[in-house]
Write an enzyme that holds these catalytic residues in place. Structure first.
Site, short mmCIF file in Angstrom:
data_model
loop_
_atom_site.label_atom_id
_atom_site.label_comp_id
_atom_site.label_asym_id
_atom_site.label_seq_id
_atom_site.Cartn_x
_atom_site.Cartn_y
_atom_site.Cartn_z
N ALA A 12 0.84 -1.21 0.00
CA ALA A 12 0.00 0.00 0.00
C ALA A 12 0.87 1.26 0.00
O ALA A 12 0.66 2.17 -0.81
CB ALA A 12 -0.92 0.01 1.22
N ARG A 105 5.06 -12.39 -3.56
CA ARG A 105 4.99 -11.05 -2.97
C ARG A 105 6.33 -10.32 -3.08
O ARG A 105 6.38 -9.11 -3.30
CB ARG A 105 4.57 -11.13 -1.50
CG ARG A 105 4.40 -9.78 -0.84
CD ARG A 105 4.00 -9.91 0.61
NE ARG A 105 3.80 -8.62 1.24
CZ ARG A 105 4.77 -7.90 1.81
NH1 ARG A 105 6.01 -8.34 1.79
NH2 ARG A 105 4.51 -6.73 2.36
N TYR A 219 -1.31 -22.28 -7.05
CA TYR A 219 -1.02 -21.76 -8.39
C TYR A 219 0.49 -21.60 -8.53
O TYR A 219 1.19 -21.44 -7.52
CB TYR A 219 -1.74 -20.43 -8.66
CG TYR A 219 -1.64 -19.40 -7.55
CD1 TYR A 219 -0.49 -18.65 -7.36
CD2 TYR A 219 -2.71 -19.18 -6.68
CE1 TYR A 219 -0.42 -17.70 -6.35
CE2 TYR A 219 -2.64 -18.24 -5.66
CZ TYR A 219 -1.49 -17.50 -5.51
OH TYR A 219 -1.40 -16.56 -4.50
N ASP A 301 -4.28 -2.32 4.33
CA ASP A 301 -4.81 -3.08 5.47
C ASP A 301 -5.07 -2.19 6.68
O ASP A 301 -5.89 -2.55 7.53
CB ASP A 301 -3.83 -4.19 5.88
CG ASP A 301 -3.88 -5.38 4.93
OD1 ASP A 301 -4.70 -5.36 3.99
OD2 ASP A 301 -3.11 -6.34 5.14
#
Ligand SMILES: Cc1cc2nc3c(=O)[nH]c(=O)nc-3n(C[C@H](O)[C@H](O)[C@H](O)COP(=O)(O)OP(=O)(O)OC[C@H]3O[C@@H](n4cnc5c(N)ncnc54)[C@H](O)[C@@H]3O)c2cc1C
Length: 401
Positions: A12, A105, A219, A301
């Site tokens: 973010a 990530r 995945y 978040d």
């Protein structure tokens, strides 16, 4: 030039910094972590996130390591039967004008960090927690403390991008106290080298397996060389809520095998292929009526933590960055007006994501009878109606607020 302080350099904070800097704001980013570790495992970057990445000029960089799964396959845990098999690669990209990617990530963080580090209007300092703030007229004073050294930074605005356990949120909504609650589930996460994974798990697909009180998602990431596996089970959490970094807590694989003992051979083979699991107890916080107070706001978040069942944690954080940039372009010198406009652009959708993520979690974990009805409903929906269900999430954001 307007100057804003960003507390937090997660997905973010980094995206919001890039987006604001494009629109003529100088940003000082501070993160409390001494080093921004390449931590975490897989993340989904759906079209609402990749559209923003394209806008920031980062999409091609992300494509170097990300995978664009060809399909979404939903299977029944107990016997592996396919409930839904949806073409999602080229079809989703054509429908939404942006791809659905899955990525490690650390690869997303690395791409954002590279862009932040070369941007002339952004500075980034680590090992620098924002410990408090004060508002003096139109000026915000952010107080930082590191190794006994205190300093104060004056700016035109402060953004709390400090994650689920945000202190900026706690100071803004002091009446709420610490309103985090354990969501009754633990996510077990691992990355399996593709060479060690069963062949079915190496296919270019996002796979979701459903069972009573448990589900499994997997995945490929990092160009298909690693398989990201997440097993989410209803369970008690006996650990500390105050653990400094819950992303690094190891779990005992023997404990994970139990809830999957009656699942199909394929699912069990995948779980057994991974010796090293990290546990991530899921916490939630109720929605906030407002994220902004004058020259202070929240993103990611810190503002709207959602359970991971719609895979929108990173995407919501990235959409916040886009909205802040748009709001800054509209209100180039009025920071409270920028933050209020950003909130109008994002609040309703983020609220809905929080609500629907929780609902989705219950639906995924239905018991045998309700589960049969759910599977039947999914089957009868057909591909077109299944895709329609994602339009509100992946479609173009409303820019008129
Ligand atoms: C280490 C780590 C690993 C993760 N791994 C995964 C994963 O594998 N899969 C997944 O789906 N999601 C993962 N997430 C969560 C996911 O990144 C977030 O849910 C989502 O991207 C929203 O990010 P955010 O920037 O709002 O919050 P976060 O990613 O939590 O970032 C918050 C940042 O703020 C910093 N911070 C906290 N307090 C202060 C303070 N007072 N002053 C300054 N800085 C502060 C923290 O050090 C952190 O860097 C991970 C998060 C972290 C921190």
């Amino acid at each position: 030039m307007r100057h804003v302080v960003m507390a937090g350099a997660g997905i973010a904070g980094l995206t919001a910094a890039l987006s604001l800097a494009r629109h003529g704001t100088k940003i000082s980013v501070f993160d409390r972590a001494p080093v921004l570790h390449e931590a975490g495992a897989g993340l989904q970057l759906p079209p609402n996130a990749t559209r923003v990445m394209a806008d920031l000029g980062l999409l091609e960089r992300l494509r170097e390591t990300a995978v664009r799964p060809d399909r979404l396959r939903i299977r029944r845990g107990r016997d592996g039967a396919t409930i839904v098999d949806l073409p999602f690669g080229a079809a989703a990209e054509a429908r939404y004008g942006a791809p659905l990617l899955v990525i490690h990530r650390a690869d997303l963080q690395a791409a954002l960090l590279e862009a932040v580090r070369v941007h002339p209007s952004i500075t980034l300092e680590t090992g620098q927690p924002v410990t408090s703030f004060a508002v003096d007229g139109a000026t915000v004073i952010a107080n930082l403390s590191s190794e006994g050294q205190n300093r104060s930074i004056a700016s035109d605005g402060l953004i709390g991008a400090d994650g689920l356990r945000s202190s900026i949120r706690s100071w803004l909504a002091a009446d709420r106290g610490d309103d985090r609650t354990y969501a009754g589930r633990i996510a077990w996460r691992t990355l399996v080298p593709a060479a060690d994974a069963p062949a079915f798990a190496r296919a270019s697909a996002t796979n979701l397996w459903l069972g009573s009180d448990a589900h499994l998602v997997h995945y490929p990431v990092r160009g298909g060389t690693l398989i990201n596996v997440v097993a989410i089970v209803a369970d008690r959490w006996e650990g500390s809520e105050a653990a400094p970094n819950l992303w690094t807590v190891r779990g005992d694989p023997a404990r994970l095998k139990k809830p999957f003992a009656a699942w199909s051979r394929e699912a069990r083979d995948l779980i057994e292929a991974a010796p090293d699991w990290r546990i991530w107890p899921l916490f939630e916080r109720p929605p906030l009526a407002r994220w902004s107070t004058g020259p202070i706001t929240l993103v990611g978040d810190a503002a709207h933590p959602a359970l991971p069942f719609l895979a929108q944690g990173a995407a919501g954080a990235i959409e916040d960055g886009w909205a802040l940039g748009l709001a800054a372009a509209r209100h180039p010198s009025d920071t409270p007006a920028t933050f209020a406009a950003y909130e109008r652009l994002r609040h309703a959708k983020a609220d809905r994501v929080q609500r629907e993520s929780r609902r989705q979690g219950s639906v995924y974990h239905f018991g045998a009878v309700a589960g049969m009805a759910r599977d039947l409903a999914m089957r009868s929906m057909g591909q077109r109606r299944m895709l329609d269900r994602y339009d509100w999430l992946y479609g173009k954001p409303a820019a008129g607020a």
